[in-house]
Design a protein around this motif. Structure first.
Motif, short mmCIF file in Angstrom:
data_model
loop_
_atom_site.label_atom_id
_atom_site.label_comp_id
_atom_site.label_asym_id
_atom_site.label_seq_id
_atom_site.Cartn_x
_atom_site.Cartn_y
_atom_site.Cartn_z
N SER A 47 0.82 -1.18 0.02
CA SER A 47 0.21 0.01 -0.16
C SER A 47 0.88 1.38 -0.23
N TRP B 145 -8.66 6.28 -2.11
CA TRP B 145 -7.97 4.89 -2.27
C TRP B 145 -6.54 4.87 -1.56
N SER B 146 -5.82 5.86 -1.89
CA SER B 146 -4.24 5.78 -1.39
C SER B 146 -4.44 6.07 0.30
N HIS C 167 -5.72 9.94 -6.37
CA HIS C 167 -6.66 9.39 -5.66
C HIS C 167 -6.63 9.42 -4.18
N ASP D 281 1.09 6.85 -6.50
CA ASP D 281 -0.33 8.01 -6.87
C ASP D 281 -0.08 9.42 -6.29
N ASN E 179 -10.76 1.58 -11.85
CA ASN E 179 -11.62 1.04 -10.84
C ASN E 179 -11.69 -0.51 -11.46
N ILE F 295 -8.48 -2.11 -10.08
CA ILE F 295 -8.32 -2.21 -8.52
C ILE F 295 -9.38 -3.44 -8.09
N PHE G 153 -4.79 3.38 -9.06
CA PHE G 153 -5.96 3.65 -8.21
C PHE G 153 -7.18 4.18 -9.18
#
Length: 195
Positions: free
Chosen positions: A20, A57-58, A54, A27, A116, A119, A113
């Motif tokens: 992550s 999401w991040s 994003h 990102d 969609n 992801i 991200f």
């Protein structure tokens, strides 16, 4: 003791905190970062929101990974180890990195991200990896636990009231020595051992 699916899922998600963080860095909005370096006031006024392409999401990915990793460490430290065993032989086993390497490689192959469908597909992939790890009893083969000082061992041992020799896998923060007595608790196919 059987590990609950929610606890196992938290253990699994925590192991992907480094992934992550990689996705978080990928990102970053480099143009906004340049503006922030040249004019920190502009970046401050925007509340750093322009810094990420994003942000939901991040920040969610990093937050969930960090929370799950901290919860895993707390839960492992909270496990009670009431049973005594005698270690006959012990061998350190390096954590299996292959199951955790594949998703990291995927992160450098265009995972974004902003798409969609990619992801969602990645989440489906991670879920299946989790389910296979959980059902096969491999959920504790988690290399990120090394950060908190946990090591995986394969041991030959006997219970205090028995001379029968058994073989098992152990997670421990202490160095496991043969001909020593430790306290243990079994969770799924792995024992947690303390001195």
């Amino acid at each position: 003791m059987q590990l609950r699916k929610t606890s196992a899922f938290a253990l699994y998600l925590g192991s992907y905190l480094p992934l992550s963080l990689i996705l978080f860095v990928q990102d970053l909005n480099l143009d906004a970062l340049k503006v922030g370096v040249e004019n920190p006031l502009e970046l401050l006024k925007s509340g750093f929101q322009s810094l990420l392409l994003h942000p939901v999401w991040s920040l969610t990915a990093v937050g969930v990974g960090a929370a799950c990793l901290l919860a895993t460490n707390w839960l492992l430290n909270a496990v009670k180890t009431p049973h005594r065993i005698r270690i006959i032989e012990a061998k350190h086993v390096p954590a299996d990195l292959i199951n955790y390497t594949i998703p990291y490689i995927v992160s450098f192959m265009g995972l974004d991200f902003g798409f969609n469908s990619k992801i969602i597909g990645f989440f489906v992939f991670l879920f299946w990896m989790f389910w296979i790890s959980y059902r096969s009893g491999q959920i504790f083969m988690n290399p990120i636990l090394v950060v908190f000082g946990w090591r995986l061992y394969e041991i030959k041992y006997s219970h205090m009231q028995s001379e029968d020799q058994l073989i098992g896998r152990v997670l421990s923060k202490v160095e496991i020595e043969p001909r020593s007595i430790y306290f243990q608790c079994r969770i799924q196919d792995v024992m947690i051992i303390r001195s």
